[in-house]
Design an enzyme around this catalytic site. Structure first.
Site, PDB file in Angstrom:
ATOM      1  N   PRO A  79       0.519  -1.044  -0.017  1.00 39.54           N
ATOM      2  CA  PRO A  79      -0.051   0.147  -0.280  1.00 39.54           C
ATOM      3  C   PRO A  79       0.683   1.136   0.051  1.00 39.54           C
ATOM      4  O   PRO A  79       2.430   1.241   0.437  1.00 39.54           O
ATOM      5  CB  PRO A  79      -0.813   0.375   1.284  1.00 39.54           C
ATOM      6  CG  PRO A  79      -0.190  -1.251   1.948  1.00 39.54           C
ATOM      7  CD  PRO A  79       0.791  -1.970   1.521  1.00 39.54           C
ATOM      8  N   CYS A  80       0.490   2.309  -0.298  1.00 40.50           N
ATOM      9  CA  CYS A  80       1.209   3.379  -0.524  1.00 40.50           C
ATOM     10  C   CYS A  80       0.460   4.379   0.694  1.00 40.50           C
ATOM     11  O   CYS A  80      -0.891   4.458   1.353  1.00 40.50           O
ATOM     12  CB  CYS A  80       0.154   4.951  -1.800  1.00 40.50           C
ATOM     13  SG  CYS A  80       1.589   5.884  -1.970  1.00 40.50           S
TER      14      CYS A  80
END
Length: 428
Positions: A79-80
Protein backbone atom coordinates in the site's frame (compact mmCIF):
# COMPACT_ATOMS: atom_id res chain seq x y z
CA UNK A 1 15.66 -22.28 -10.57
CA UNK A 2 14.68 -18.75 -9.49
CA UNK A 3 13.71 -18.74 -5.83
CA UNK A 4 10.91 -16.27 -5.11
CA UNK A 5 9.54 -14.74 -1.92
CA UNK A 6 6.08 -13.15 -2.22
CA UNK A 7 4.81 -10.48 0.20
CA UNK A 8 1.22 -9.26 0.58
CA UNK A 9 0.34 -12.18 -1.66
CA UNK A 10 -3.42 -11.63 -1.86
CA UNK A 11 -4.92 -14.31 -4.08
CA UNK A 12 -1.63 -14.99 -5.86
CA UNK A 13 -1.41 -12.59 -8.81
CA UNK A 14 2.38 -12.35 -8.77
CA UNK A 15 2.76 -16.10 -8.45
CA UNK A 16 0.27 -16.88 -11.20
CA UNK A 17 1.96 -14.40 -13.54
CA UNK A 18 5.52 -15.56 -12.90
CA UNK A 19 4.71 -19.26 -13.03
CA UNK A 20 2.88 -18.64 -16.32
CA UNK A 21 6.10 -17.12 -17.67
CA UNK A 22 8.37 -20.00 -16.66
CA UNK A 23 8.46 -23.09 -14.47
CA UNK A 24 11.89 -21.88 -13.34
CA UNK A 25 10.18 -19.64 -10.77
CA UNK A 26 9.94 -21.57 -7.49
CA UNK A 27 8.08 -19.85 -4.64
CA UNK A 28 9.90 -20.70 -1.43
CA UNK A 29 7.87 -18.47 0.91
CA UNK A 30 4.79 -16.24 0.80
CA UNK A 31 2.94 -14.08 3.29
CA UNK A 32 -0.68 -12.93 3.31
CA UNK A 33 -2.46 -11.29 6.23
CA UNK A 34 -5.62 -9.21 6.09
CA UNK A 35 -5.73 -6.99 9.21
CA UNK A 36 -8.95 -6.93 11.24
CA UNK A 37 -10.44 -9.87 9.34
CA UNK A 38 -11.62 -12.86 11.34
CA UNK A 39 -11.78 -15.02 8.22
CA UNK A 40 -8.72 -14.83 5.96
CA UNK A 41 -10.43 -15.29 2.60
CA UNK A 42 -7.48 -14.23 0.42
CA UNK A 43 -5.14 -16.62 2.23
CA UNK A 44 -7.67 -19.43 1.84
CA UNK A 45 -7.95 -18.72 -1.88
CA UNK A 46 -4.17 -18.71 -2.28
CA UNK A 47 -3.69 -22.07 -0.57
CA UNK A 48 -6.59 -23.58 -2.52
CA UNK A 49 -4.49 -23.06 -5.66
CA UNK A 50 -0.92 -23.39 -4.43
CA UNK A 51 -1.09 -25.35 -1.19
CA UNK A 52 -0.31 -24.22 2.32
CA UNK A 53 3.39 -25.16 2.28
CA UNK A 54 5.65 -22.15 2.90
CA UNK A 55 2.66 -19.78 2.94
CA UNK A 56 2.35 -17.83 6.19
CA UNK A 57 -0.88 -16.20 7.42
CA UNK A 58 0.76 -13.88 9.96
CA UNK A 59 1.20 -10.13 10.36
CA UNK A 60 4.47 -9.51 8.50
CA UNK A 61 5.69 -7.17 11.24
CA UNK A 62 5.74 -10.15 13.63
CA UNK A 63 7.82 -12.35 11.31
CA UNK A 64 11.51 -12.85 12.09
CA UNK A 65 13.05 -11.70 8.81
CA UNK A 66 16.09 -13.92 9.31
CA UNK A 67 13.82 -16.98 9.29
CA UNK A 68 12.52 -16.25 5.78
CA UNK A 69 14.17 -18.61 3.26
CA UNK A 70 16.91 -17.24 1.05
CA UNK A 71 15.58 -16.12 -2.33
CA UNK A 72 16.68 -14.56 -5.61
CA UNK A 73 13.59 -12.43 -6.20
CA UNK A 74 11.33 -10.57 -3.76
CA UNK A 75 7.91 -9.56 -5.11
CA UNK A 76 4.84 -7.85 -3.69
CA UNK A 77 2.16 -5.24 -4.11
CA UNK A 78 2.17 -2.97 -1.05
CA UNK A 79 0.00 0.00 0.00
CA UNK A 80 0.89 3.66 -0.50
CA UNK A 81 1.35 5.04 3.02
CA UNK A 82 3.20 7.74 4.97
CA UNK A 83 6.89 6.98 4.48
CA UNK A 84 8.23 9.81 6.65
CA UNK A 85 10.81 8.97 9.31
CA UNK A 86 12.14 10.69 12.41
CA UNK A 87 14.90 10.38 14.98
CA UNK A 88 13.57 8.76 18.13
CA UNK A 89 16.43 8.92 20.59
CA UNK A 90 17.50 5.47 21.77
CA UNK A 91 15.79 3.73 18.84
CA UNK A 92 17.61 5.85 16.27
CA UNK A 93 15.68 6.29 13.04
CA UNK A 94 12.12 5.00 12.93
CA UNK A 95 9.32 5.17 10.37
CA UNK A 96 5.62 5.62 11.01
CA UNK A 97 4.23 2.57 12.80
CA UNK A 98 2.40 0.13 10.54
CA UNK A 99 3.92 1.34 7.27
CA UNK A 100 4.69 -1.83 5.34
CA UNK A 101 7.58 -0.42 3.33
CA UNK A 102 9.79 -0.81 6.39
CA UNK A 103 9.00 -4.52 6.52
CA UNK A 104 10.18 -4.82 2.90
CA UNK A 105 13.31 -2.87 3.72
CA UNK A 106 14.07 -5.13 6.70
CA UNK A 107 13.75 -8.22 4.51
CA UNK A 108 16.10 -6.71 1.92
CA UNK A 109 18.64 -6.02 4.64
CA UNK A 110 18.34 -9.51 6.14
CA UNK A 111 18.10 -11.65 2.98
CA UNK A 112 19.77 -9.52 0.27
CA UNK A 113 17.91 -10.90 -2.78
CA UNK A 114 19.50 -10.00 -6.10
CA UNK A 115 16.23 -8.76 -7.61
CA UNK A 116 13.04 -7.08 -6.39
CA UNK A 117 9.76 -6.46 -8.22
CA UNK A 118 7.14 -4.32 -6.46
CA UNK A 119 3.79 -2.84 -7.48
CA UNK A 120 1.95 0.19 -6.14
CA UNK A 121 -0.51 2.90 -7.11
CA UNK A 122 1.04 5.58 -9.28
CA UNK A 123 0.35 8.40 -6.79
CA UNK A 124 3.35 7.06 -4.88
CA UNK A 125 5.53 9.17 -7.19
CA UNK A 126 3.76 12.40 -6.20
CA UNK A 127 3.09 11.91 -2.49
CA UNK A 128 2.77 13.68 -0.16
CA UNK A 129 1.07 16.73 -1.63
CA UNK A 130 3.08 19.13 0.56
CA UNK A 131 6.46 17.62 -0.40
CA UNK A 132 6.09 16.00 -3.83
CA UNK A 133 8.23 12.93 -4.33
CA UNK A 134 9.34 12.56 -0.72
CA UNK A 135 7.88 9.09 -0.19
CA UNK A 136 9.42 7.64 -3.33
CA UNK A 137 12.65 9.47 -2.51
CA UNK A 138 12.74 7.71 0.87
CA UNK A 139 12.30 4.36 -0.90
CA UNK A 140 15.07 5.11 -3.39
CA UNK A 141 17.43 6.19 -0.60
CA UNK A 142 16.73 2.93 1.27
CA UNK A 143 17.48 0.92 -1.87
CA UNK A 144 20.61 2.97 -2.49
CA UNK A 145 21.90 2.42 1.07
CA UNK A 146 21.34 -1.33 0.67
CA UNK A 147 23.30 -1.47 -2.60
CA UNK A 148 20.49 -1.59 -5.17
CA UNK A 149 19.84 0.23 -8.42
CA UNK A 150 16.18 0.87 -9.22
CA UNK A 151 14.16 1.27 -12.41
CA UNK A 152 10.48 2.20 -12.37
CA UNK A 153 7.69 2.57 -14.89
CA UNK A 154 4.03 3.54 -14.59
CA UNK A 155 2.15 1.12 -16.86
CA UNK A 156 -1.45 1.38 -17.98
CA UNK A 157 -2.41 -2.19 -18.88
CA UNK A 158 -4.85 -1.06 -21.58
CA UNK A 159 -2.06 0.78 -23.42
CA UNK A 160 -0.38 -2.58 -24.03
CA UNK A 161 -3.45 -4.40 -25.25
CA UNK A 162 -5.17 -5.57 -22.06
CA UNK A 163 -8.81 -5.13 -21.11
CA UNK A 164 -8.57 -2.70 -18.19
CA UNK A 165 -7.32 0.87 -17.96
CA UNK A 166 -5.42 0.05 -14.78
CA UNK A 167 -2.45 2.31 -14.14
CA UNK A 168 0.14 1.13 -11.62
CA UNK A 169 3.80 1.76 -10.88
CA UNK A 170 6.14 -1.21 -11.11
CA UNK A 171 9.50 -0.98 -9.38
CA UNK A 172 12.35 -3.27 -10.41
CA UNK A 173 15.39 -3.15 -8.15
CA UNK A 174 18.59 -5.10 -8.62
CA UNK A 175 21.83 -5.41 -6.72
CA UNK A 176 24.38 -2.96 -8.09
CA UNK A 177 27.07 -5.68 -8.07
CA UNK A 178 25.17 -7.99 -10.47
CA UNK A 179 26.40 -8.47 -14.01
CA UNK A 180 23.10 -6.96 -15.12
CA UNK A 181 23.91 -3.69 -13.31
CA UNK A 182 27.33 -3.48 -14.94
CA UNK A 183 25.62 -2.53 -18.21
CA UNK A 184 24.38 0.76 -16.75
CA UNK A 185 26.09 3.79 -18.25
CA UNK A 186 25.88 6.14 -15.28
CA UNK A 187 26.93 9.05 -17.47
CA UNK A 188 23.88 8.47 -19.69
CA UNK A 189 21.05 7.01 -17.61
CA UNK A 190 18.54 7.94 -20.30
CA UNK A 191 20.05 5.20 -22.45
CA UNK A 192 18.93 2.62 -19.88
CA UNK A 193 15.31 3.74 -20.09
CA UNK A 194 15.20 3.71 -23.88
CA UNK A 195 17.54 0.90 -24.87
CA UNK A 196 18.76 -1.65 -22.36
CA UNK A 197 16.55 -1.35 -19.28
CA UNK A 198 14.15 -3.83 -17.70
CA UNK A 199 10.84 -2.54 -19.07
CA UNK A 200 11.77 -1.54 -22.60
CA UNK A 201 11.69 -4.96 -24.24
CA UNK A 202 8.23 -6.00 -23.04
CA UNK A 203 6.78 -2.48 -22.70
CA UNK A 204 8.40 -0.37 -25.44
CA UNK A 205 8.16 3.41 -25.50
CA UNK A 206 8.43 5.96 -28.27
CA UNK A 207 11.88 7.31 -29.03
CA UNK A 208 11.54 11.08 -28.92
CA UNK A 209 14.33 13.50 -29.74
CA UNK A 210 14.70 16.91 -31.30
CA UNK A 211 16.68 17.51 -34.49
CA UNK A 212 19.91 17.74 -32.50
CA UNK A 213 19.37 14.41 -30.81
CA UNK A 214 18.45 15.96 -27.47
CA UNK A 215 15.56 14.55 -25.48
CA UNK A 216 13.63 17.80 -25.31
CA UNK A 217 10.81 18.25 -27.79
CA UNK A 218 8.55 15.52 -29.05
CA UNK A 219 7.65 14.77 -32.62
CA UNK A 220 5.09 12.32 -31.25
CA UNK A 221 1.63 13.86 -31.00
CA UNK A 222 3.25 17.23 -30.19
CA UNK A 223 4.03 16.08 -26.65
CA UNK A 224 6.61 17.90 -24.60
CA UNK A 225 9.05 15.48 -23.05
CA UNK A 226 9.73 16.27 -19.42
CA UNK A 227 12.87 14.88 -17.84
CA UNK A 228 14.98 15.60 -14.79
CA UNK A 229 18.35 14.55 -13.48
CA UNK A 230 19.17 14.64 -9.79
CA UNK A 231 21.92 13.49 -7.46
CA UNK A 232 20.73 12.24 -4.06
CA UNK A 233 23.06 13.82 -1.54
CA UNK A 234 21.94 13.19 2.01
CA UNK A 235 23.24 12.49 5.49
CA UNK A 236 20.68 9.80 6.33
CA UNK A 237 17.09 8.75 5.63
CA UNK A 238 15.79 11.45 8.00
CA UNK A 239 17.52 14.05 5.85
CA UNK A 240 15.70 12.68 2.79
CA UNK A 241 12.39 12.56 4.68
CA UNK A 242 12.72 16.17 5.81
CA UNK A 243 14.16 17.79 2.72
CA UNK A 244 13.91 15.70 -0.46
CA UNK A 245 11.54 16.92 -3.17
CA UNK A 246 11.37 15.93 -6.83
CA UNK A 247 8.64 15.78 -9.46
CA UNK A 248 9.17 12.20 -10.54
CA UNK A 249 7.95 11.32 -14.03
CA UNK A 250 6.35 8.02 -15.07
CA UNK A 251 9.67 6.32 -15.83
CA UNK A 252 13.15 6.53 -14.41
CA UNK A 253 16.23 4.93 -12.95
CA UNK A 254 18.35 5.47 -9.85
CA UNK A 255 21.88 4.08 -9.63
CA UNK A 256 24.54 5.01 -7.07
CA UNK A 257 22.39 7.93 -5.95
CA UNK A 258 22.02 9.40 -9.44
CA UNK A 259 18.44 9.79 -10.70
CA UNK A 260 17.14 10.16 -14.22
CA UNK A 261 13.38 10.45 -14.69
CA UNK A 262 11.45 11.07 -17.90
CA UNK A 263 7.87 11.28 -19.09
CA UNK A 264 7.52 8.43 -21.58
CA UNK A 265 4.83 7.40 -24.06
CA UNK A 266 3.86 3.77 -24.69
CA UNK A 267 4.49 2.24 -28.10
CA UNK A 268 2.18 -0.65 -28.94
CA UNK A 269 1.14 -1.97 -32.34
CA UNK A 270 -0.69 -5.13 -31.33
CA UNK A 271 -4.33 -5.98 -30.83
CA UNK A 272 -6.45 -4.60 -27.99
CA UNK A 273 -8.81 -6.53 -25.72
CA UNK A 274 -12.06 -4.65 -25.07
CA UNK A 275 -14.58 -4.88 -22.27
CA UNK A 276 -16.99 -6.72 -24.54
CA UNK A 277 -14.36 -9.41 -25.16
CA UNK A 278 -14.42 -10.58 -21.54
CA UNK A 279 -18.19 -10.53 -20.93
CA UNK A 280 -20.01 -13.73 -20.07
CA UNK A 281 -23.18 -15.00 -21.72
CA UNK A 282 -26.33 -16.25 -19.98
CA UNK A 283 -25.63 -14.14 -16.90
CA UNK A 284 -27.62 -14.82 -13.72
CA UNK A 285 -30.62 -12.54 -13.09
CA UNK A 286 -29.21 -11.30 -9.80
CA UNK A 287 -26.72 -9.09 -11.64
CA UNK A 288 -29.38 -7.16 -13.59
CA UNK A 289 -30.54 -3.72 -12.47
CA UNK A 290 -33.82 -3.19 -14.32
CA UNK A 291 -37.17 -3.47 -12.58
CA UNK A 292 -36.38 -0.94 -9.84
CA UNK A 293 -36.84 2.61 -11.16
CA UNK A 294 -35.71 4.21 -7.90
CA UNK A 295 -32.43 2.26 -7.96
CA UNK A 296 -31.82 3.11 -11.61
CA UNK A 297 -32.41 6.79 -10.83
CA UNK A 298 -29.79 6.56 -8.07
CA UNK A 299 -27.29 5.00 -10.50
CA UNK A 300 -27.92 7.80 -12.99
CA UNK A 301 -27.38 10.39 -10.27
CA UNK A 302 -24.14 8.79 -9.07
CA UNK A 303 -22.76 8.57 -12.60
CA UNK A 304 -23.84 12.07 -13.56
CA UNK A 305 -22.10 15.44 -13.26
CA UNK A 306 -22.76 17.30 -10.03
CA UNK A 307 -21.88 20.39 -8.03
CA UNK A 308 -22.48 20.20 -4.30
CA UNK A 309 -21.91 22.90 -1.72
CA UNK A 310 -19.93 21.59 1.23
CA UNK A 311 -18.38 22.94 4.41
CA UNK A 312 -14.80 22.09 5.40
CA UNK A 313 -13.70 21.17 8.92
CA UNK A 314 -12.56 24.77 9.40
CA UNK A 315 -15.98 26.14 8.43
CA UNK A 316 -15.03 27.19 4.92
CA UNK A 317 -17.74 26.72 2.26
CA UNK A 318 -16.72 25.30 -1.09
CA UNK A 319 -18.23 23.65 -4.15
CA UNK A 320 -17.45 19.99 -4.70
CA UNK A 321 -17.81 19.10 -8.37
CA UNK A 322 -17.26 16.03 -10.51
CA UNK A 323 -17.80 15.34 -14.19
CA UNK A 324 -20.06 12.68 -15.66
CA UNK A 325 -19.16 9.05 -16.17
CA UNK A 326 -20.58 7.11 -19.09
CA UNK A 327 -23.72 5.21 -18.09
CA UNK A 328 -23.65 2.44 -19.00
CA UNK A 329 -19.95 1.79 -19.47
CA UNK A 330 -18.99 1.50 -23.16
CA UNK A 331 -18.04 -2.08 -23.97
CA UNK A 332 -16.18 -1.25 -27.17
CA UNK A 333 -13.13 -0.01 -25.26
CA UNK A 334 -11.10 -1.30 -22.28
CA UNK A 335 -12.80 -1.09 -18.89
CA UNK A 336 -12.17 1.61 -16.33
CA UNK A 337 -10.00 0.79 -13.33
CA UNK A 338 -11.67 -1.59 -10.90
CA UNK A 339 -11.78 -0.52 -7.26
CA UNK A 340 -12.31 -2.62 -4.15
CA UNK A 341 -15.89 -1.29 -3.97
CA UNK A 342 -16.80 -2.91 -7.31
CA UNK A 343 -20.42 -4.18 -7.42
CA UNK A 344 -21.65 -1.87 -4.62
CA UNK A 345 -23.98 1.04 -5.42
CA UNK A 346 -21.37 3.72 -6.05
CA UNK A 347 -20.03 5.90 -8.83
CA UNK A 348 -17.01 3.71 -9.67
CA UNK A 349 -18.86 0.40 -10.12
CA UNK A 350 -19.09 -0.83 -13.70
CA UNK A 351 -22.57 -1.05 -15.25
CA UNK A 352 -22.82 -2.54 -18.75
CA UNK A 353 -25.61 -3.08 -21.22
CA UNK A 354 -25.52 -6.81 -21.76
CA UNK A 355 -25.08 -7.45 -25.51
CA UNK A 356 -27.10 -10.65 -25.28
CA UNK A 357 -30.15 -9.25 -23.45
CA UNK A 358 -29.84 -5.48 -24.04
CA UNK A 359 -30.39 -4.97 -20.30
CA UNK A 360 -28.31 -3.09 -17.72
CA UNK A 361 -26.32 -5.18 -15.29
CA UNK A 362 -23.25 -5.30 -13.07
CA UNK A 363 -20.15 -7.18 -14.17
CA UNK A 364 -19.90 -10.63 -12.60
CA UNK A 365 -17.10 -11.81 -10.27
CA UNK A 366 -15.70 -13.93 -13.11
CA UNK A 367 -15.66 -10.92 -15.43
CA UNK A 368 -13.81 -9.00 -12.73
CA UNK A 369 -11.23 -11.80 -12.66
CA UNK A 370 -10.88 -11.67 -16.42
CA UNK A 371 -10.23 -7.91 -16.30
CA UNK A 372 -7.13 -8.69 -14.22
CA UNK A 373 -6.08 -11.71 -16.29
CA UNK A 374 -6.93 -14.36 -13.69
CA UNK A 375 -8.30 -17.74 -14.65
CA UNK A 376 -12.09 -18.09 -14.53
CA UNK A 377 -13.49 -18.61 -11.03
CA UNK A 378 -10.05 -18.14 -9.48
CA UNK A 379 -11.62 -16.58 -6.38
CA UNK A 380 -14.62 -18.93 -6.27
CA UNK A 381 -13.18 -20.73 -3.27
CA UNK A 382 -15.86 -20.19 -0.66
CA UNK A 383 -15.41 -16.48 -0.10
CA UNK A 384 -18.46 -14.13 -0.29
CA UNK A 385 -19.05 -12.51 -3.68
CA UNK A 386 -18.46 -9.05 -2.20
CA UNK A 387 -14.96 -10.12 -1.17
CA UNK A 388 -14.31 -11.64 -4.60
CA UNK A 389 -14.80 -8.16 -6.05
CA UNK A 390 -12.70 -6.67 -3.24
CA UNK A 391 -9.82 -9.01 -4.07
CA UNK A 392 -9.93 -8.05 -7.73
CA UNK A 393 -10.01 -4.36 -6.84
CA UNK A 394 -6.77 -4.94 -4.93
CA UNK A 395 -5.14 -7.24 -7.48
CA UNK A 396 -2.69 -6.51 -10.25
CA UNK A 397 -2.99 -7.43 -13.92
CA UNK A 398 -1.49 -10.92 -14.09
CA UNK A 399 -0.60 -10.63 -17.77
CA UNK A 400 1.74 -7.71 -17.04
CA UNK A 401 3.58 -9.80 -14.45
CA UNK A 402 3.92 -12.64 -16.95
CA UNK A 403 5.67 -10.29 -19.38
CA UNK A 404 7.95 -9.06 -16.59
CA UNK A 405 8.63 -12.67 -15.67
CA UNK A 406 9.94 -13.22 -19.20
CA UNK A 407 12.35 -10.32 -18.72
CA UNK A 408 13.51 -11.54 -15.30
CA UNK A 409 14.09 -15.05 -16.63
CA UNK A 410 16.29 -13.64 -19.38
CA UNK A 411 18.27 -11.55 -16.89
CA UNK A 412 18.85 -14.48 -14.53
CA UNK A 413 19.89 -16.74 -17.42
CA UNK A 414 22.47 -14.16 -18.46
CA UNK A 415 23.71 -13.88 -14.87
CA UNK A 416 24.21 -17.64 -14.68
CA UNK A 417 26.01 -17.71 -18.02
CA UNK A 418 28.33 -14.91 -16.92
CA UNK A 419 29.01 -16.75 -13.66
CA UNK A 420 29.78 -19.97 -15.55
CA UNK A 421 32.20 -18.18 -17.87
CA UNK A 422 33.90 -16.65 -14.87
CA UNK A 423 34.40 -20.05 -13.28
CA UNK A 424 35.87 -21.43 -16.50
CA UNK A 425 38.25 -18.51 -16.72
CA UNK A 426 39.36 -19.03 -13.12
CA UNK A 427 39.85 -22.75 -13.72
CA UNK A 428 42.04 -22.08 -16.71
Amino acid sequence: MIKVCELFAGVGGFRLGLESASDEFKFVWANQWEPSKKVQHAFDCYVSHFGVENHVNTDISLVDKNQIPNHDLLVGGFPCQDYSVARTGAKGIQGVKGVLWWQIRDILEAKKPRFVLLENVDRLLKSPAKQRGRDFGVMLACFNDLGYSVEWRVINAAEYGFSQRRRRIFIFAFKSDTDYAKDINRENLREWIHDTGFFQKEFPIHEIKDVNGNNLISSFEDKVVEYKQEVMEYNDIVDISDNFKLEFENAGIMSNGKIYTEKTFPKYNGTFTLLKDILETDVDEKYYLDGDEAKLAKWEYLKGAKKIERTSKTGHNYIFSEGPLAFPDPIDRPARTMLTSESSVNRSTHVVRDPQTDRLRLITPMEAERLNGFKDNWTNSGMPEKFRYFCMGNALVVSLVKKMGNAIKSIVDNEEQASAYGEVAITK
